[in-house]
Design a protein around this motif. Sequence first.
Motif, PDB file in Angstrom:
ATOM      1  N   ASN A 138       0.848  -1.191   0.000  1.00 43.08           N
ATOM      2  CA  ASN A 138       0.000   0.000   0.000  1.00 43.08           C
ATOM      3  C   ASN A 138       0.889   1.249   0.000  1.00 43.08           C
ATOM      4  N   THR A 142      -5.228   4.662   0.718  1.00 46.35           N
ATOM      5  CA  THR A 142      -5.523   4.055   2.019  1.00 46.35           C
ATOM      6  C   THR A 142      -5.660   2.537   1.900  1.00 46.35           C
ATOM      7  N   LYS A 143      -5.589   1.885   3.058  1.00 43.61           N
ATOM      8  CA  LYS A 143      -5.864   0.442   3.111  1.00 43.61           C
ATOM      9  C   LYS A 143      -7.281   0.175   2.611  1.00 43.61           C
ATOM     10  N   ALA A 144      -8.207   1.091   2.907  1.00 38.26           N
ATOM     11  CA  ALA A 144      -9.597   0.900   2.466  1.00 38.26           C
ATOM     12  C   ALA A 144      -9.676   0.884   0.940  1.00 38.26           C
ATOM     13  N   HIS A 147      -8.226  -2.446  -0.225  1.00 35.20           N
ATOM     14  CA  HIS A 147      -9.206  -3.496   0.085  1.00 35.20           C
ATOM     15  C   HIS A 147     -10.368  -3.466  -0.915  1.00 35.20           C
ATOM     16  N   CYS A 220     -10.863 -12.031   4.469  1.00 32.74           N
ATOM     17  CA  CYS A 220     -10.817 -11.305   5.740  1.00 32.74           C
ATOM     18  C   CYS A 220     -11.991 -11.610   6.658  1.00 32.74           C
ATOM     19  N   LEU A 240     -12.353  -4.503   7.205  1.00 35.70           N
ATOM     20  CA  LEU A 240     -11.235  -3.600   6.927  1.00 35.70           C
ATOM     21  C   LEU A 240     -10.171  -3.668   8.023  1.00 35.70           C
ATOM     22  N   GLY A 241     -10.615  -3.852   9.281  1.00 31.11           N
ATOM     23  CA  GLY A 241      -9.664  -4.001  10.386  1.00 31.11           C
ATOM     24  C   GLY A 241      -8.782  -5.231  10.184  1.00 31.11           C
ATOM     25  N   THR A 244      -6.380  -4.609   7.188  1.00 34.55           N
ATOM     26  CA  THR A 244      -5.297  -3.710   7.583  1.00 34.55           C
ATOM     27  C   THR A 244      -4.248  -4.449   8.413  1.00 34.55           C
ATOM     28  N   ARG A 247      -2.212  -6.749   6.118  1.00 37.95           N
ATOM     29  CA  ARG A 247      -1.269  -6.018   5.258  1.00 37.95           C
ATOM     30  C   ARG A 247      -0.063  -5.545   6.084  1.00 37.95           C
ATOM     31  N   GLU A 248      -0.317  -5.093   7.321  1.00 38.32           N
ATOM     32  CA  GLU A 248       0.782  -4.613   8.160  1.00 38.32           C
ATOM     33  C   GLU A 248       1.664  -5.768   8.638  1.00 38.32           C
TER      34      GLU A 248
END
Length: 253
Positions: A138, A142-144, A147, A220, A240-241, A244, A247-248
């Motif tokens: 990313n 944003t991650k959103a 996603h 997810c 989304l949580g 995220t 991804r991290e």
Amino acid sequence: MFEITAIPALQDNYIWAVHDDRHAVVVDPGEAAPVLSFLKAQNLQLGAILCTHRHLDHIGGIAELREVYNVPVYGRRHPNNPHITHDLRESDSLALDTPGILFDIIEVPGHLDDHIAYLAPEILFCGDVLFGGGCGRNFEGTKAQLHHSLQRLARLPGNTRVYCAHEYTAANLRFALACEPGNPALQQRIAMTTELRAANQITLPSTIALENATNPFLRCTQPEIIRTLQQRGLTDTSELGVFTALREWKNRF
Ligand SMILES: [Zn+2]
């Protein structure tokens, strides 16, 4: 009728060539030499260049290719990609005559803001957004957004072949297994991938069905993935949580 062939380039990139017995178009030529060798060996004329995004390992060969073949370059215009001759946006169509193929353009931000993908029946060129068993980093947006882009790809027909731009599958699946060790489809894919890589063979294209069954970034809402992340301290278990957190974690894996 046409074929799609992977041209290995740089460290682990694939430049995809769509070709019949006379003409070719190439996707994301990060390097010119392997493309020129391929065209010469197959006795093909280059008809066009397609770009998914402006990272150098995807556009680095364009200038040199255009010294030999003065062909149109399709993609999103951007100051850092001066090669584009034809700007493409969401919902545009791209009709290529030689070989005959019609692409729909979709915007898939989240790796870079201006990343696009090329979609034809059963064919997806998705650059660095979706990988075998994983997804792109990313870098922008944003991650959103990332996603959302991946969710759009996940909803394509299951038999859509996914032509990713890097050979990252084996490493991605090691991460996927850490997320979801009890997924039999994933275990099966790891066995197949291990065999292919041991024989120095390509693991692509994948399919949307296979990605939906094995790629944690498309999974997810799977209880096992959520449990794994909760054991690592996750509290926000929204889709989304979870995305995220995945991804991290993958960035440090
Ligand atoms: Zn990239």
